[in-house]
Design a protein around this motif. Sequence first.
Motif, PDB file in Angstrom:
ATOM      1  N   ARG A   1      -1.562  -2.803   0.694  1.00  0.00           N
ATOM      2  CA  ARG A   1      -1.681  -3.811  -0.364  1.00  0.00           C
ATOM      3  C   ARG A   1      -1.212  -5.191   0.087  1.00  0.00           C
ATOM      4  NH1 ARG A   1       0.337  -1.296  -6.159  1.00  0.00           N
ATOM      5  NH2 ARG A   1      -1.532  -0.033  -6.591  1.00  0.00           N
ATOM      6  N   ARG A   2      -0.143  -5.226   0.890  1.00  0.00           N
ATOM      7  CA  ARG A   2       0.464  -6.507   1.250  1.00  0.00           C
ATOM      8  C   ARG A   2      -0.157  -7.061   2.520  1.00  0.00           C
ATOM      9  NH1 ARG A   2       6.931  -6.501   0.657  1.00  0.00           N
ATOM     10  NH2 ARG A   2       6.489  -8.363   1.922  1.00  0.00           N
ATOM     11  N   ASP A   3      -0.618  -8.288   2.436  1.00  0.00           N
ATOM     12  CA  ASP A   3      -1.277  -8.919   3.573  1.00  0.00           C
ATOM     13  C   ASP A   3      -0.320  -9.084   4.751  1.00  0.00           C
ATOM     14  OD1 ASP A   3      -3.687 -10.446   4.619  1.00  0.00           O
ATOM     15  OD2 ASP A   3      -2.124 -11.978   4.803  1.00  0.00           O
TER      16      ASP A   3
ATOM     17  N   VAL B   1      -7.709   9.253   4.610  1.00  0.00           N
ATOM     18  CA  VAL B   1      -7.385   7.988   3.955  1.00  0.00           C
ATOM     19  C   VAL B   1      -5.868   7.910   3.827  1.00  0.00           C
ATOM     20  CG1 VAL B   1      -7.470   6.675   1.804  1.00  0.00           C
ATOM     21  CG2 VAL B   1      -9.554   7.715   2.706  1.00  0.00           C
ATOM     22  N   GLU B   2      -5.300   6.851   4.366  1.00  0.00           N
ATOM     23  CA  GLU B   2      -3.852   6.634   4.315  1.00  0.00           C
ATOM     24  C   GLU B   2      -3.555   5.470   3.390  1.00  0.00           C
ATOM     25  OE1 GLU B   2      -0.122   5.421   7.285  1.00  0.00           O
ATOM     26  OE2 GLU B   2      -2.182   4.862   7.800  1.00  0.00           O
ATOM     27  N   ALA B   3      -2.639   5.672   2.466  1.00  0.00           N
ATOM     28  CA  ALA B   3      -2.203   4.597   1.578  1.00  0.00           C
ATOM     29  C   ALA B   3      -0.832   4.123   2.020  1.00  0.00           C
ATOM     30  CB  ALA B   3      -2.148   5.079   0.135  1.00  0.00           C
TER      31      ALA B   3
ATOM     32  N   ASP C   1      -6.250  -2.016  -2.806  1.00  0.00           N
ATOM     33  CA  ASP C   1      -5.841  -0.777  -3.458  1.00  0.00           C
ATOM     34  C   ASP C   1      -6.545   0.409  -2.816  1.00  0.00           C
ATOM     35  OD1 ASP C   1      -4.197  -2.119  -5.283  1.00  0.00           O
ATOM     36  OD2 ASP C   1      -5.899  -2.498  -6.624  1.00  0.00           O
ATOM     37  N   VAL C   2      -5.858   1.529  -2.759  1.00  0.00           N
ATOM     38  CA  VAL C   2      -6.423   2.688  -2.073  1.00  0.00           C
ATOM     39  C   VAL C   2      -7.378   3.492  -2.953  1.00  0.00           C
ATOM     40  CG1 VAL C   2      -4.607   4.350  -2.712  1.00  0.00           C
ATOM     41  CG2 VAL C   2      -5.821   4.583  -0.524  1.00  0.00           C
ATOM     42  N   GLU C   3      -7.218   3.410  -4.275  1.00  0.00           N
ATOM     43  CA  GLU C   3      -8.007   4.265  -5.162  1.00  0.00           C
ATOM     44  C   GLU C   3      -9.515   4.085  -4.988  1.00  0.00           C
ATOM     45  OE1 GLU C   3      -3.937   4.227  -6.418  1.00  0.00           O
ATOM     46  OE2 GLU C   3      -5.329   2.536  -6.179  1.00  0.00           O
ATOM     47  N   PRO C   4     -10.049   2.856  -4.907  1.00  0.00           N
ATOM     48  CA  PRO C   4     -11.491   2.714  -4.665  1.00  0.00           C
ATOM     49  C   PRO C   4     -11.923   3.262  -3.305  1.00  0.00           C
ATOM     50  CG  PRO C   4     -10.554   0.654  -5.506  1.00  0.00           C
ATOM     51  CD  PRO C   4      -9.409   1.548  -5.149  1.00  0.00           C
ATOM     52  N   VAL C   5     -11.030   3.194  -2.321  1.00  0.00           N
ATOM     53  CA  VAL C   5     -11.344   3.709  -0.988  1.00  0.00           C
ATOM     54  C   VAL C   5     -11.462   5.236  -1.028  1.00  0.00           C
ATOM     55  CG1 VAL C   5     -10.573   3.863   1.414  1.00  0.00           C
ATOM     56  CG2 VAL C   5     -10.203   1.754   0.112  1.00  0.00           C
TER      57      VAL C   5
ATOM     58  N   GLY D   1      -5.395  11.032  -9.666  1.00  0.00           N
ATOM     59  CA  GLY D   1      -6.664  11.125 -10.394  1.00  0.00           C
ATOM     60  C   GLY D   1      -7.871  10.970  -9.478  1.00  0.00           C
ATOM     61  N   PRO D   2      -7.951   9.877  -8.710  1.00  0.00           N
ATOM     62  CA  PRO D   2      -9.049   9.735  -7.756  1.00  0.00           C
ATOM     63  C   PRO D   2      -9.097  10.863  -6.729  1.00  0.00           C
ATOM     64  CG  PRO D   2      -7.981   7.624  -8.103  1.00  0.00           C
ATOM     65  CD  PRO D   2      -7.135   8.645  -8.787  1.00  0.00           C
TER      66      PRO D   2
END
Length: 262
Positions: free
Chosen positions: A132-134, A104-106, A161-165, A186-187
Amino acid sequence: MTTGSAFTDGELCLLITPKGRQHLVTLSAGRLFQSDKGTLDHDAIIGSPEGSTVTTSKGSALTALRPRLADYVLRMKRGAAVMYPKDTGPLITWADIAPGCTVVEAGTGSGALTLALSRAVGESGRVVSVERRDDHAKHASRLIAGFAGGIPGNVELRIGDVEPVIAHEEPDRIVLDVPEPWHSIGPAAEHLAGGGTIASYLPTVPQVETLREELDTARVFTEVETFEILMRTWTFEGRSVRPDHRMIGHTGFITVARKRLG
C-alpha cells in the motif's frame, strides 16, 4: 551465481572474523573495508573464489562468503519490519508454496518474504506482491534488487490494495503480512483456488482472534491452524554443551488455512 565462483565487482560479500562477527559489504573496485580489525582493499576480494581467506592491514584473517538469504534479511537496511528467517521457512512449508504456484502477497514491506517466495515458486511460478505504501514499495524494490541482482523475473511488484489483485489473479496461494488481514478473507473465499492455502503472519493474539473469526465466518476454510516458532541455539565449547541463555522467542503467529469447495 555459482557457489564457489569468484567474486565480482558490485556483488555482496559477507566477511566473517575468527570470532564469528559478520560484516556485509557491497564490493566496489578501489574501495576499502574498514573495521577495528584493520582495512582491506575490496580488490583483494574481487576475483577471489568464494570461501577465500583475506587478510586485513592488521593481520586479521577474514573469510569471504556470499550471504545466504537469512544473512541478508537480518543485516539489510530495513524500512518496514521483516519476517524472521525462523518464521519464513515454516510459513512456506505449511502454506505448501512450491514451484509453479501463483502466489499473491499482501505487504511487500522490506521485501524479505518476497525474496523467499520467489525462490519457493521457481521459474515456473509467479509472486505478485502488493504494498500500500509507496515509500515501502520503493525501499523493498531496492533491497530485493540488491540481493537478487535485479527484480527476479517471477516477481511482480504492485502498489495499492491487495483485494482487487486477489480477484483478478485467482491465485493458488495467498500470503498476508499486513496488520488487518481479515479484510482479504472475503476475496480469498471467493477467488482462491480450491485446495489453495492462505497464510497470515501477525504479532498479537487479538489480531489472530479477529482473523480466526473471519475465517470461521467465511465457512469455506478447513485445516485452520495457528502456531508460533521459537528458536534456541546451543553453545559447544569442548565438553561443555549447553543451550544459549538467550533465544529468539515470540516474533509472530502464523495462521494457515485451506479452501474447500461446496
